[in-house]
Design an enzyme around this catalytic site. Structure first.
Site, short mmCIF file in Angstrom:
data_model
loop_
_atom_site.label_atom_id
_atom_site.label_comp_id
_atom_site.label_asym_id
_atom_site.label_seq_id
_atom_site.Cartn_x
_atom_site.Cartn_y
_atom_site.Cartn_z
N ASP A 195 31.81 43.25 41.28
CA ASP A 195 30.99 41.99 41.95
C ASP A 195 31.97 41.61 42.76
O ASP A 195 33.24 42.04 42.99
CB ASP A 195 31.12 40.84 40.58
N TRP A 196 31.63 40.77 43.60
CA TRP A 196 32.20 40.24 44.91
C TRP A 196 33.45 39.56 44.73
O TRP A 196 33.42 38.45 44.32
CB TRP A 196 31.53 39.88 45.89
#
Ligand code: BGC
Length: 753
Positions: free
Chosen positions: A236-237
């Site tokens: 995930d970012w």
């Protein structure tokens, strides 16, 4: 390109890369691209958010990636689409999304989000499908298959146990393995097995103390070795903690770009020998394979905006849930009758999607007020009063007065209520489950002026209704319906479409009844999943708590009858298969769709489990008087629990009840089926008890041989004593005076098995 070719080509390219190039390929180029290797013709890939529409960023200079995006069709977010209980529809939406990605040159669409709705307060519930893994898994599988059928990849997220926004970047979800397997991993497993998403996105949080981005058991042992996942794992970012640990655990690609920091850590670990080149190659190969898979995508000039909008409208109409319809006040006749008062700002300014990384710039937006006006023009008078301002908590006396006056003049009042946009978003959780006070006060005053009230709701997650529902004859749960939601609401209110949505999450009677209360959102960096398996209806049904509207509930303008339940055991034993069939008849006057739900109640002698669990469902569309035979096949997992000691799925022998109904609380037909089940005893080990030894053939024989005949042994083996001492580990008995065998002998027996 065929899978074998993809792999061969990736391997050939891998051989040509330097160590530095390899390490750098595991880092993004920027916010939304992977890195190219120009000298070898490896292109950069574009990935973009969704999932209910394409969110391709217009300006790549934005440092946190939250600026405006290109125009795209905003389909109903997962909270709504799930209520269609229609994986085929999800597939068609996926196909349309895939085409929009092709037209925008996007290789991977970052969705779907399939985390369980553990608490009604999770700020991101609008992006998730359900409180039930089977329903979430089926809907997401259809969606992934649809997108990928267009040569565009997906990213199944957020893996795993990301069920809240509070402290989402570091909280440790403390979940026992059985609960993880049966609830929080189950939907991921279903989608991986059924649809092979090209990528899986690991979540920000920790699971039992370990970051998802560094969780070898999760990312490699379970995801790849057990479920057979063949794609790439992306962070995930901003989810990467220790990049080298991540590569070793099975996290392939870091996003967004770390600006080279991740690459340096990887190179350093290679130099120091804490990471092997083989581990590096494995991750690089997956990036190269993804690039090649994406290269096969056929470009598309442009997508058909009109057709996609029509699909968004169809999907929205199929997702609306009619919660209540006293005296059949709905549908309203568009051709005749008195004036209709439309009250509430949401009718004019619809809330049709949630906030955060999934927010789409729609190609157009329809509001219910406009659609109703058009549909009623020339036949019924329409009065409008906004009633309140969206974000206002206090009743505005002037707006309220106008609304009451409109209601008093009308034959029926349609009151559009909902959660203000700031109430729910990615990044934070909701504070409570109530609608704003101002809206409830308004509703009370409108109802006093006109008893014919229909409430239409806009909300991304369940809201409490029990305290005010009596003010309305009908309640239409409109969730967040995407850009065509206004037209879809109009279709349902005026009867162009018979409502067929069914709740994918329970609406509790009181907030205090919800399963995660006291264990959500946790504190001191830890959230304990203390309710275990009892999430959603599993909790309410097991505890026999009253609910406002049960899981699976939804009314129709027609009626359905269930009959002829037949059960056939196809296979018995450790891996049973059971076929269930029944007849559903549309016994009303209109066409409509019914969602037949099959719940299994297990005998649960050896382990505790929920009262019942959804194990199958089917949506059937029927004309008046028509009937259909529905057949559902239950496989092993429908009867199994995760056996912790055996580390496998196990089916307990005994009588299972199969319950078929229109919601978890509206069971129409029941049948019992007795299954032999499989082995449940844990393998004998150093801590095994007297009872466990006696239940195991070899253990019993050994024990009788060693123990029988000795003074202590004969005493212990008397039936009453066995009952009392059954929980004693045999090892402890070995140390008792007169035991006739010692610990070493016991170890010898165990080792020889
Ligand atoms: C969200 C993801 C999203 C990513 C990229 C993260 O903050 O959790 O769902 O795909 O950002 O925008």
């Amino acid at each position: 390109m065929a899978e074998v070719q993809v792999e061969a080509r990736a391997r050939a390219r891998l051989a040509q890369l330097t160590l530095e190039e390899k390490a750098s390929l595991l880092d993004g180029r920027d916010f939304w691209h992977t890195k190219p290797v120009e000298r070898l013709g490896v292109p950069a890939l574009t990935v973009s958010d969704g999932p209910h529409g394409l969110r391709k960023q217009a300006n790549l200079g934005d440092p946190i990636g939250l600026n405006a995006s290109v125009q795209a069709t905003c389909f109903p977010p997962a909270v709504a689409l799930a209520c269609s209980w229609d994986p085929q529809l999800a597939r068609r939406v996926g196909e349309a999304l895939g085409d929009e990605c092709r037209a925008a040159d996007v290789a991977v669409l970052l969705g779907p989000g399939i985390n369980m709705k553990r608490s009604p307060l999770c700020g991101r519930n609008f992006e998730y499908f359900s409180e039930d893994p089977l329903l979430a898994g089926a809907m997401a599988s259809g969606w992934v298959q649809g997108v990928q059928s267009r040569g565009v990849g997906t990213s199944l997220k957020h893996f795993a146990a990301n069920n809240q926004e509070a402290e989402r970047l570091r909280v440790s979800a403390e979940v026992d393995e059985r609960t993880l397997r049966e609830i929080y991993l189950a939907a991921f497993e279903q989608v991986v097995r059924a649809a092979q998403p090209w990528t899986v996105m690991c979540s920000y949080n920790r699971i039992n103390g370990v970051y998802a981005s560094e969780h070898h058991w999760l990312l490699t042992e379970v995801l790849r070795q057990e479920w057979g996942f063949e794609g790439l794992v992306v962070s995930d970012w901003g989810a990467v903690n220790r990049r080298d640990h991540g590569v070793a655990a099975g996290l392939d690609l870091e996003m967004p770009s770390s600006g080279g920091a991740g690459t340096q850590v990887i190179l350093e670990a290679l130099r120091e020998g804490t990471l092997s080149e083989q581990q590096l190659d494995r991750a690089v190969l997956r990036v190269l394979e993804l690039v090649d898979r994406a290269a096969a995508r056929e470009p598309l000039e442009e997508f058909d905006q009109g057709a996609h909008h029509a699909l968004a409208r169809e999907a929205a109409a199929a997702s609306i849930v009619l919660l209540k319809n006293d005296q059949r006040i709905l549908p309203l006749d568009p051709a005749q009758g008195g004036a209709i008062a439309v009250i509430g700002e949401f009718a004019r300014s619809p809330r049709f999607q949630g906030a955060g990384s999934s927010q789409v710039s729609p190609t157009r937006v329809e509001n219910a007020l406009h659609c109703l006006r058009e549909a009623l023009a020339g036949s019924r008078e329409l009065l409008f009063a906004p009633g309140f301002e969206l974000e206002s908590e206090a009743l505005d006396p002037q707006l309220a007065e106008q609304a009451v006056a409109a209601a008093a003049q009308a034959q029926v009042a349609l009151v559009f209520l909902g959660l203000p946009p700031t109430y729910e978003s990615e990044g934070y959780d909701r504070e409570h489950m109530r609608l704003p006070d101002a809206q409830l006060q308004l509703l009370e005053r409108v109802a006093a002026a006109n008893p014919n009230v229909v409430v239409v709701l806009s909300n991304g997650s369940a809201v409490l209704v029990a305290d005010w529902e009596h003010h309305a004859r009908a309640v239409v749960e409109g969730w967040l319906l995407g850009q065509a939601g206004g037209a879809a609401i109009c279709d349902v209110l005026l009867g162009a479409v018979s409502p067929s949505g069914r709740l994918a999450e329970t609406i509790p009677q009181r907030f205090e009844h919800n399963p995660a209360l006291g264990n959500f959102p946790g504190s001191d960096g830890v959230v304990r999943y203390g309710e275990g398996l009892l999430i959603g209806y599993r909790w309410y049904d097991t505890r026999a708590l009253p609910v406002a509207h049960p899981f699976g509930h939804g009314l129709s303008y027609t009626s359905f009858e269930y009959s002829d339940l037949q059960v056939r055991v196809l296979d018995d034993g450790a891996e049973p298969r059971v076929e269930v069939s029944l007849r559903v008849t549309n016994s009303g006057q209109r066409s409509g769709a019914e969602v037949v739900q099959l719940y299994v109640s297990a005998p649960r002698v050896s382990v505790f489990g929920p009262e019942q669990e959804l194990r199958g469902f089917a949506r059937v569309q029927l004309d008046p008087g028509a009937a259909e035979l529905v057949t559902l096949t239950l496989e092993q997992r429908a009867f199994a629990h995760w056996h912790v000691a055996r580390a496998q799925w196990a089916v307990e022998g005994g009588e299972y009840e199969l319950r078929v109904g229109a919601s978890s609380r509206d069971i129409r037909l029941r049948a019992g089926v007795t299954l032999r089940g499989g082995q449940l005893a844990a393998p004998l080990g150093p801590d095994s008890t007297l009872a466990e030894f006696l239940a195991d053939d070899a253990g019993r024989e050994w024990l009788l041989e060693k123990f029988g005949g000795s003074a202590l042994g004969d005493r212990v083996l008397e039936s009453e004593m066995t009952r009392m001492l059954g929980s004693f580990p045999v090892r402890r008995l070995a140390r008792f005076p007169g035991a006739a065998f010692g610990e070493a002998e016991l170890d010898g027996f165990l080792a020889a098995r």
